[in-house]
Structure formats: C-alpha cells, structure tokens
Scaffold this motif. Structure first.
Motif, PDB file in Angstrom:
ATOM      1  N   PRO A   7       0.814  -1.237   0.000  1.00 40.05           N
ATOM      2  CA  PRO A   7       0.000   0.000   0.000  1.00 40.05           C
ATOM      3  C   PRO A   7       0.841   1.278   0.000  1.00 40.05           C
ATOM      4  CG  PRO A   7      -0.914  -1.593   1.527  1.00 40.05           C
ATOM      5  CD  PRO A   7       0.414  -2.134   1.098  1.00 40.05           C
ATOM      6  N   GLY A   8       1.856   1.330   0.834  1.00 34.45           N
ATOM      7  CA  GLY A   8       2.680   2.535   0.902  1.00 34.45           C
ATOM      8  C   GLY A   8       3.496   2.762  -0.354  1.00 34.45           C
ATOM      9  N   LEU A   9       4.050   1.687  -0.907  1.00 36.27           N
ATOM     10  CA  LEU A   9       4.866   1.828  -2.114  1.00 36.27           C
ATOM     11  C   LEU A   9       3.996   2.219  -3.312  1.00 36.27           C
ATOM     12  CD1 LEU A   9       7.600   1.674  -3.441  1.00 36.27           C
ATOM     13  CD2 LEU A   9       7.314  -0.803  -3.677  1.00 36.27           C
ATOM     14  N   LEU A  10       2.825   1.601  -3.424  1.00 37.62           N
ATOM     15  CA  LEU A  10       1.920   1.968  -4.516  1.00 37.62           C
ATOM     16  C   LEU A  10       1.487   3.423  -4.390  1.00 37.62           C
ATOM     17  CD1 LEU A  10       0.231   1.204  -6.996  1.00 37.62           C
ATOM     18  CD2 LEU A  10      -1.582   0.459  -5.435  1.00 37.62           C
ATOM     19  N   ALA A  30      -1.902  -5.383  -5.385  1.00 38.95           N
ATOM     20  CA  ALA A  30      -2.784  -4.710  -4.431  1.00 38.95           C
ATOM     21  C   ALA A  30      -4.213  -5.231  -4.541  1.00 38.95           C
ATOM     22  CB  ALA A  30      -2.753  -3.202  -4.679  1.00 38.95           C
ATOM     23  N   GLU A  31      -4.676  -5.504  -5.745  1.00 36.11           N
ATOM     24  CA  GLU A  31      -6.043  -6.009  -5.910  1.00 36.11           C
ATOM     25  C   GLU A  31      -6.239  -7.335  -5.190  1.00 36.11           C
ATOM     26  OE1 GLU A  31      -8.407  -5.202  -9.653  1.00 36.11           O
ATOM     27  OE2 GLU A  31      -6.364  -4.979 -10.417  1.00 36.11           O
ATOM     28  N   ARG A  32      -5.175  -8.132  -5.089  1.00 38.15           N
ATOM     29  CA  ARG A  32      -5.300  -9.411  -4.397  1.00 38.15           C
ATOM     30  C   ARG A  32      -5.332  -9.241  -2.881  1.00 38.15           C
ATOM     31  NH1 ARG A  32      -1.514 -10.886  -8.561  1.00 38.15           N
ATOM     32  NH2 ARG A  32       0.238 -10.901  -7.113  1.00 38.15           N
ATOM     33  N   LEU A  33      -5.013  -8.042  -2.398  1.00 36.30           N
ATOM     34  CA  LEU A  33      -4.981  -7.792  -0.950  1.00 36.30           C
ATOM     35  C   LEU A  33      -6.258  -7.128  -0.435  1.00 36.30           C
ATOM     36  CD1 LEU A  33      -1.366  -6.294  -0.671  1.00 36.30           C
ATOM     37  CD2 LEU A  33      -2.069  -8.640  -0.173  1.00 36.30           C
ATOM     38  N   LEU A  34      -7.203  -6.880  -1.306  1.00 36.46           N
ATOM     39  CA  LEU A  34      -8.350  -6.054  -0.935  1.00 36.46           C
ATOM     40  C   LEU A  34      -9.163  -6.623   0.221  1.00 36.46           C
ATOM     41  CD1 LEU A  34      -9.741  -4.824  -4.364  1.00 36.46           C
ATOM     42  CD2 LEU A  34      -8.501  -3.530  -2.645  1.00 36.46           C
ATOM     43  N   HIS A  35      -9.172  -7.927   0.372  1.00 39.09           N
ATOM     44  CA  HIS A  35     -10.016  -8.521   1.408  1.00 39.09           C
ATOM     45  C   HIS A  35      -9.238  -8.901   2.664  1.00 39.09           C
ATOM     46  CE1 HIS A  35     -13.445  -8.571  -1.301  1.00 39.09           C
ATOM     47  NE2 HIS A  35     -12.622  -9.006  -2.235  1.00 39.09           N
ATOM     48  N   GLY A  41      -3.349  -0.671   6.133  1.00 38.92           N
ATOM     49  CA  GLY A  41      -3.071  -1.021   4.748  1.00 38.92           C
ATOM     50  C   GLY A  41      -4.229  -0.694   3.828  1.00 38.92           C
ATOM     51  N   GLN A  42      -5.452  -1.022   4.276  1.00 39.93           N
ATOM     52  CA  GLN A  42      -6.618  -0.757   3.443  1.00 39.93           C
ATOM     53  C   GLN A  42      -6.820   0.735   3.223  1.00 39.93           C
ATOM     54  OE1 GLN A  42      -8.212  -2.732   1.713  1.00 39.93           O
ATOM     55  NE2 GLN A  42      -8.735  -4.663   2.686  1.00 39.93           N
ATOM     56  N   ARG A  43      -6.519   1.553   4.235  1.00 44.28           N
ATOM     57  CA  ARG A  43      -6.715   2.993   4.111  1.00 44.28           C
ATOM     58  C   ARG A  43      -5.884   3.556   2.961  1.00 44.28           C
ATOM     59  NH1 ARG A  43      -5.207   4.318   8.870  1.00 44.28           N
ATOM     60  NH2 ARG A  43      -3.120   5.088   8.409  1.00 44.28           N
ATOM     61  N   LEU A  44      -4.617   3.123   2.889  1.00 46.76           N
ATOM     62  CA  LEU A  44      -3.746   3.583   1.806  1.00 46.76           C
ATOM     63  C   LEU A  44      -4.080   2.906   0.483  1.00 46.76           C
ATOM     64  CD1 LEU A  44      -0.238   3.641   3.515  1.00 46.76           C
ATOM     65  CD2 LEU A  44      -1.435   5.604   2.550  1.00 46.76           C
ATOM     66  N   LEU A  45      -4.424   1.636   0.576  1.00 51.09           N
ATOM     67  CA  LEU A  45      -4.577   0.809  -0.618  1.00 51.09           C
ATOM     68  C   LEU A  45      -5.700   1.304  -1.517  1.00 51.09           C
ATOM     69  CD1 LEU A  45      -3.332  -1.830  -1.742  1.00 51.09           C
ATOM     70  CD2 LEU A  45      -5.221  -3.045  -0.653  1.00 51.09           C
ATOM     71  N   MET A  46      -6.853   1.599  -0.917  1.00 48.10           N
ATOM     72  CA  MET A  46      -8.031   1.922  -1.717  1.00 48.10           C
ATOM     73  C   MET A  46      -7.821   3.172  -2.569  1.00 48.10           C
ATOM     74  SD  MET A  46     -10.274  -0.351  -1.339  1.00 48.10           S
ATOM     75  CE  MET A  46     -10.754  -1.668  -0.227  1.00 48.10           C
ATOM     76  N   GLY A  47      -7.315   4.227  -1.960  1.00 47.30           N
ATOM     77  CA  GLY A  47      -7.177   5.483  -2.682  1.00 47.30           C
ATOM     78  C   GLY A  47      -6.191   5.401  -3.826  1.00 47.30           C
ATOM     79  N   SER A  48      -4.998   4.915  -3.547  1.00 46.11           N
ATOM     80  CA  SER A  48      -3.974   4.877  -4.593  1.00 46.11           C
ATOM     81  C   SER A  48      -4.328   3.885  -5.692  1.00 46.11           C
ATOM     82  CB  SER A  48      -2.605   4.541  -3.985  1.00 46.11           C
ATOM     83  OG  SER A  48      -2.679   3.380  -3.200  1.00 46.11           O
ATOM     84  N   LEU A  49      -4.925   2.747  -5.333  1.00 43.98           N
ATOM     85  CA  LEU A  49      -5.307   1.766  -6.337  1.00 43.98           C
ATOM     86  C   LEU A  49      -6.407   2.324  -7.245  1.00 43.98           C
ATOM     87  CD1 LEU A  49      -5.159  -1.011  -7.605  1.00 43.98           C
ATOM     88  CD2 LEU A  49      -6.668  -1.867  -5.795  1.00 43.98           C
TER      89      LEU A  49
END
Length: 285
Positions: A7-10, A30-35, A41-49
C-alpha cells in the motif's frame, strides 16, 4: 508482508511517479490484498489503487474497487479518518465517471461525519474541496463557491496537496462564472504550487487546466506552449485519462484558432481512448 509494503509503495508511485514501471505490477498485487483485514493497509490501498486504475484506463476494475469502498464505508467499523479517506476517493472517482448524485452523497456524508467528530476537524479542508469538485462537475457555481469558502477557512498552509487543489478549483469556478482573467491567473498559480508540492499528478492536472484557461482567455500561444508541456510530461505516457481530457482541451484550443485539422486530430485521439477505456464523462468538458 505484502500488506505492510504494497500500500505505501503503490501510494508513493501513484502520487509522485505514476508512470513508474512498478506501478502496474504493484496495482495487480494490491487487488489481491483487498479482502485482507488491515485497517492501515486498506486505508492507503483503496485510494492509490483507485486512482491508478482511473489513470491507466482500467474502468471495469475500478468500478469493482468503488463497490468495495462503498461496502467498507457502510460497515461503519473503521476509524473516522479512514472512512473519510474512503469517501474522499469515492467522491473523486464517481465524479470523474459522471456519477455525480452518488458522489454528492459521499461528500455530504463526509462533511456530516466531520461535524459529528471533532477529531476529524483537520480533514475538513479536503472534504470541502471534494464537495466543491462535485459542485463544479454539476455546474453548480453557488454550491461550489460555498464549499470553496469553507475550504479556505480550514486550509492548513503546510498542506501542499490541498493548497494546489484549492487554487486549481478556484480557477475552475472562475471559468464557470465567466471570469476568464481570474481563471487564467489562478491556473498559472496552480501550476506553480503543484510543481513546488512535488505531486506529479497534480502538476499534470494543473497544466491541462492552464491550457484550457489560456485558450478560453484569448492566449493561444500560451495555450499551445502549455499543451506541449502536457504532451511531453512523463505522466502523459501512461495516463490514459489525461489522453481523454487533455485531448478534448487540445481540440478546444485548436477550434478557437480555426485549426480544423487540429480539432479532428485531437478529438479522434481523445475519443479513441474514451472508447477503449470506457470513459464517458469529464467534469466541465
């Protein structure tokens, strides 16, 4: 380990170097980590993805992310700051995809949460700017001005991202209200502040808006020079969304200087990208 690192690197690549070769590989991972259950991690992941998928033209994948964001917000289990980030992403993406009613609902929920949660006060400026963005896309100048004034009161001088967004959206409001000289002055300022902020994404957005304001304001040389910067910017190589929006602006600039061949060239390229990627809307186009 992936949830700690991806999440942070993306996010770093999406906001600073969205053209980086690793961005697409990280997005797929990242898409494989959504669940996975990891609030940070989810906080960063959703926006950048979501932004990565929009820029790259993966609208089908993006729409699945938006549904995931909506589901997480509806659960009401995350901290207020996390939910506000998710609503912010939802507001932006839905607006850009033309889903303004749903975007407005997200923006209103975000502002209502800030009113209820004193600890969320530092996030008000960003939430007001998101609501202003929806108003601009809806061609609602009165609402946009109201949210702009609220954002100005809450804006922190050290928040470079919100500051350059604020300048850009003030310029869009001036265009909407027919004040072309003010719009052009603000768009130039937005380019300068975006470059100073270090956010390549914001710089490219500001350049496209500067070209639009220059063309509309009777400055064809500035418009053409700015468009050359748009087309040579490293973000343009991979950002399919900006091929669509930037192409429409370039066609408009060509129309104003009676360059029929240029109009056809830029519109043909822009519409081809729109068809390939599923783009159906662009604020104020």
């Amino acid at each position: 380990t992936d949830m700690r690192l991806v999440p942070g690197l993306l996010a770093a690549l999406v906001y600073r170097q969205p053209w980086h070769a690793l961005a697409e590989l990280l997005a797929e991972r990242a898409e494989r980590l959504l669940h996975h259950e990891s609030a940070a991690g989810q906080r960063l992941l959703m926006g950048s993805l979501a932004l990565h998928l929009l820029w790259r033209g993966h609208v089908d994948r993006l729409e699945r992310i938006v549904l995931r964001i909506d589901a997480l917000c509806a659960q009401g289990l995350a901290a207020p700051a996390t939910v506000l980030r998710w609503w912010g992403v939802g507001t932006l993406v839905k607006t850009l995809l033309g889903q303004t009613a749903a975007a407005r609902a997200d923006a209103q929920q975000a502002l209502a949460l800030i009113d209820r949660e004193p600890s969320s006060a530092p996030l008000r400026a960003g939430a007001e700017l998101q609501a202003m963005f929806v108003a601009l896309a809806s061609v609602d100048a009165a609402s946009a001005r109201r949210h702009m004034e609220q954002a100005a009161q809450a804006l922190h001088p050290d928040n470079a991202f919100d500051r350059t967004t604020y300048e850009h959206q003030r310029g869009m409001l001036a265009l909407l209200e027919g004040d072309t000289p003010t719009a052009l002055r603000l768009m130039r300022a937005a380019v300068a502040s975006a470059r100073a902020s270090g956010f390549a994404m914001r710089e490219h957005i500001a350049l496209i808006a500067n070209a639009l304001a220059a063309a509309h304001g009777g400055e064809p040389v500035e418009a053409e020079q700015t468009l050359q910067q748009v087309f040579s910017h490293p973000m343009f190589a991979t950002c399919r969304w900006h091929h669509w929006v930037g192409g429409c602006v370039a066609a408009y600039a060509a129309l104003l200087r009676d360059d029929e061949a240029g109009v056809q060239h830029h519109l043909r390229a822009a519409l081809q990208v729109a068809r390939e990627c599923g783009y159906r809307h662009g604020p104020m186009l």
